[in-house]
Write a protein that holds these residues in place. Structure first.
Motif, PDB file in Angstrom:
ATOM      1  N   ALA A   1      40.984  42.312  41.982  1.00  0.00           N
ATOM      2  CA  ALA A   1      41.641  42.371  40.669  1.00  0.00           C
ATOM      3  C   ALA A   1      41.876  40.976  40.089  1.00  0.00           C
ATOM      4  O   ALA A   1      42.280  40.839  38.934  1.00  0.00           O
ATOM      5  N   ASP A   2      41.631  39.933  40.871  1.00  0.00           N
ATOM      6  CA  ASP A   2      41.894  38.569  40.398  1.00  0.00           C
ATOM      7  C   ASP A   2      40.912  38.229  39.256  1.00  0.00           C
ATOM      8  O   ASP A   2      39.698  38.427  39.388  1.00  0.00           O
ATOM      9  N   PRO A   3      41.432  37.712  38.143  1.00  0.00           N
ATOM     10  CA  PRO A   3      40.553  37.409  36.999  1.00  0.00           C
ATOM     11  C   PRO A   3      39.403  36.459  37.358  1.00  0.00           C
ATOM     12  O   PRO A   3      38.307  36.566  36.797  1.00  0.00           O
TER      13      PRO A   3
ATOM     14  N   ALA B   1      36.634  38.549  38.692  1.00  0.00           N
ATOM     15  CA  ALA B   1      35.971  39.299  37.613  1.00  0.00           C
ATOM     16  C   ALA B   1      35.083  38.371  36.787  1.00  0.00           C
ATOM     17  O   ALA B   1      34.004  38.763  36.328  1.00  0.00           O
ATOM     18  N   GLU B   2      35.524  37.131  36.609  1.00  0.00           N
ATOM     19  CA  GLU B   2      34.765  36.195  35.772  1.00  0.00           C
ATOM     20  C   GLU B   2      33.417  35.800  36.394  1.00  0.00           C
ATOM     21  O   GLU B   2      32.412  35.674  35.713  1.00  0.00           O
TER      22      GLU B   2
END
Ligand code: SAM
Length: 273
Positions: A145-147, A150-151
Motif C-alpha cells: 500500500a506504500d505510495p 505503487a509509483e
C-alpha cells in the motif's frame, strides 16, 4: 577487521539506537563494510566465536543474490523488483546489478531498520528508477500500500520479490510461511519470488549460530530444513535447478567452489504461472 571503527566517529543518525545491535549493521560488518557500531562488532565477535566461517555464509548469500538478480533481469525479462529486508548498501547492490543489464529496471528497497533508509536515501538521491522505504515484512499489505511501491511497481505486470536472507530473521511464531503466502497472493502471472534462508542440514554449526544470534540480542536466526523451506514456494513453480544449496543455484565463474559454509544456506526462485 578490528581496525574498522565503522560509524563510531560519524554524526548520530536519528532513530538509531547505539546500545542495541542491528542485523543490518552486523551483516554489514561481517561483509567488511563500514556501517556499524561497537555493539555490532561485539555481537559479530560472538558469531565468529560460534562459527568462524560466518563471513563465508554472508558472502555465499551475496554471491547467490548477484546471480539470481542477473538471471531475473537477463533471462526472465524482469524489469521491476521489490527487495524485502534489503539491508545496507554494500558492494554489488541489487539496483546496480539490475542496471548493468538494463538501466531502466525499477527497484524498491524495503527494510525495517532506519539506518537503511538514511544510507539508502543518500545513495539514491539522484536515481529516479530506485527508491528505499521503511517497512516490515510481517505486514505485506502495508508494504504494497506504500505510495512509493505503487509509483515504481506495476503489480499488474510481472515483477520479482526478493526475500533474500530475511525469512530466517522471523521466528516460527512470526510465520514466514504466511508472509511468503501473502507475497505469492500479490504476484501477477509471470512474477517471481526469490527466497534464501539459513539451512538446517543436520550439522552442529546451525544450532551454534542460532544460539549466538539469540544470546547476542540479534533475535531470530532460524536455520530451516529443506522441507520447511520448500513451503516458501507453495503455489509457485520452482525455476530450475529448484531449491538448492545457495552456491549450487546456477553457479558461474565467480561462485565459490569450496565455501566452508556450502551446506548452511539454501536458495530458490519460484514463478507464478
Ligand atoms: N537482503 C539482503 C541480502 O540478502 O544481502 C540483506 C539481508 S540482512 C541479513 C537482513 C535484513 O533484513 C536486515 O537489513 C534487517 O534490517 C532486515 N529485517 C529484519 N527483520 C525485518 C522485518 N521484519 N522487516 C523488514 N526488514 C527486516
Amino acid at each position: 577487521m578490528s581496525d574498522n571503527r565503522g560509524l563510531d566517529d560519524a554524526p548520530a543518525i536519528p532513530d538509531v539506537d547505539l546500545t542495541r545491535p542491528s542485523i543490518a549493521r552486523v551483516y554489514d560488518y561481517v561483509l567488511g563494510g563500514k556501517d556499524h557500531y561497537e555493539i555490532d562488532r561485539q555481537v559479530s565477535a560472538a558469531l565468529f566465536n560460534a562459527v568462524p566461517e560466518t563471513s563465508n555464509l554472508a558472502e555465499d548469500n551475496r554471491n547467490h543474490l548477484r546471480r539470481a538478480v542477473t538471471w531475473l533481469v537477463r533471462e526472465a525479462g524482469i524489469r521491476q523488483i521489490l527487495d524485502l529486508g534489503s539491508g545496507l548498501p554494500t558492494a554489488g547492490n541489487v539496483h546496480e546489478i539490475a542496471h548493468a543489464a538494463d538501466p531502466s529496471v525499477r527497484v524498491v528497497y524495503v527494510d525495517i531498520d532506519p539506518i537503511v533508509l538514511a544510507h539508502g536515501r543518500a545513495l539514491l538521491d539522484d536515481d529516479d528508477t530506485t527508491t528505499v522505504i521503511t517497512g516490515d515484512v510481517r505486514d505485506i499489505d502495508a508494504i504494497f500500500a506504500d505510495p512509493a511501491v505503487a509509483e515504481l511497481i506495476d503489480t499488474s505486470q510481472p515483477f520479482a520479490v526478493l526475500a533474500a536472507s530475511i525469512f530466517h530473521h522471523l521466528s516460527d511464531d512470526e510465520d514466514p510461511y504466511a508472509v511468503a503466502a501473502a507475497i505469492t497472493a500479490r504476484l501477477s502471472p509471470g512474477s517471481y519470488l526469490l527466497a534464501s534462508n539459513f539451512l538446517d542440514d543436520d550439522e552442529p554449526r546451525a544450532k551454534a549460530l542460532e544460539k549466538a544470534f539469540l544470546e547476542g540480542g540479534l533475535g531470530t536466526g532460524r536455520f530451516r530444513t529443506w522441507a520447511e523451506q520448500r513451503r516458501f514456494f507453495d503455489g509457485l513453480e520452482l525455476v530450475e535447478p529448484g531449491l538448492t544449496y545457495a552456491n549450487d543455484w546456477r553457479p558461474d565463474d565467480q561462485t565459490p567452489t569450496d565455501s566452508p559454509t556450502h551446506t548452511l544456506y539454501a536458495a530458490g526462485i519460484g514463478r507464478k504461472a
